[in-house]
Design an enzyme around this catalytic site. Sequence first.
Site, PDB file in Angstrom:
ATOM      1  N   LEU A   1     -29.460 -99.741  31.544  1.00 62.96           N
ATOM      2  CA  LEU A   1     -29.565 -98.189  31.736  1.00 62.96           C
ATOM      3  C   LEU A   1     -27.910 -98.259  31.391  1.00 62.96           C
ATOM      4  O   LEU A   1     -26.789 -99.080  31.962  1.00 62.96           O
ATOM      5  CB  LEU A   1     -29.716 -97.736  33.171  1.00 62.96           C
ATOM      6  CG  LEU A   1     -29.147 -96.205  33.882  1.00 62.96           C
ATOM      7  CD1 LEU A   1     -30.258 -95.409  32.576  1.00 62.96           C
ATOM      8  CD2 LEU A   1     -29.699 -96.170  35.351  1.00 62.96           C
ATOM      9  N   HIS A   2     -27.998 -97.051  30.513  1.00 61.99           N
ATOM     10  CA  HIS A   2     -26.645 -96.676  29.275  1.00 61.99           C
ATOM     11  C   HIS A   2     -26.867 -95.710  28.713  1.00 61.99           C
ATOM     12  O   HIS A   2     -25.573 -95.239  28.806  1.00 61.99           O
ATOM     13  CB  HIS A   2     -25.872 -98.422  28.754  1.00 61.99           C
ATOM     14  CG  HIS A   2     -26.738 -98.839  27.422  1.00 61.99           C
ATOM     15  ND1 HIS A   2     -27.827 -99.239  27.280  1.00 61.99           N
ATOM     16  CD2 HIS A   2     -26.539 -98.372  26.427  1.00 61.99           C
ATOM     17  CE1 HIS A   2     -28.152 -99.276  25.890  1.00 61.99           C
ATOM     18  NE2 HIS A   2     -27.409 -98.476  25.434  1.00 61.99           N
TER      19      HIS A   2
END
Length: 354
Positions: A202-203
């Site tokens: 998740l970025h």
Amino acid sequence: MKKILTVIGARPQFIKASVVSRAIQQTDGLEEILLHTGQHFDANMSDIFFNQLNIPRPDFQLDIHGGRHGEMTGRMLKEIEKALLAHKPDRVLVYGDTNSTLAGALAAAKLHVPVAHVEAGLRSFNMQMPEEINRILTDQVSDLLFCPTDAAVQNLNNEGFANKPVQVLQVGDVMQDSALLFTEKAEPPAGDLPERFVLATLHRAENTDYPERLAAIVAALNQIHGTLVPVVLPLHPRTRKLIAQHGLELKAHLIDPVGYFEMVWLLDHCQLVLTDSGGVQKEAFFFGKPCVTMRDQTEWVELVAIGANQLVGADSRKIIEAVKTNFGREVQDTQELYGGGKAADKIVEVLAFS
């Protein structure tokens, strides 16, 4: 001796460059000058990749990171131009869709140095993504466009590239070259891990910079981890900071960012990949794992078309249901969608004679 200046700066570019640089070293008549912008500055996300992947140490280390997109790109442009003037390469080679990619391509174009773009033609058709802007502009100033898929070639044809004095070539995907080459060196991250797990990343700014989307994804991860199956998440420092900033609590098996060999191990041993990354969607496929993608669009449309990848956006319910449906399912590459691991050799052969 033909001189190629390669610009890299982010994790996926290190991985792609590792196999192409290896092929350049094995080709007579080619010399590579490596410039690292410093866009990824965490040791786990930069230096470790050079050590693990046997990439030559950069000839230029710019240490440019942080700040807004325009500021970062402008600083890179200035310094890359200096390197080009000092070394006078015959060609600049760039990868992917980061600020480093665009800065390298623009600096070269302004000095009339030909540009080769690896991963040309990818489109999400979402101009809110900075990556989409970077890849479109990079393609426009490149004369060698190395496309990883037929869809990428079609995108460029639709944009009129068939009528331009450039070469549009479907060579396959260098990420598959890397996956095949380095699987035997895979090693587990430090610490105890669950036997069966979902691997999550998740970025992406379209998720982390919007509190409602970030909260929905965190809620889904918490429920999956708490009631369905453990979630292992190598957490980017920026994402960790934003989660805390918005007062969210993420309940998953959190680990620090990992090197490429550890990531390969996680991909090989997980039962499903849950991501908002572009490259990780393909890496899941290379290792036969189903992928659930927390984005509204993807550049890798062929994976959605064959059912290997499911788009769920930032909808908690859709994320949870997709994990339930796909967990443990096997995915097979029956069509060699990404070239079967021969992309780097094809790219270098063209570079040697262009």
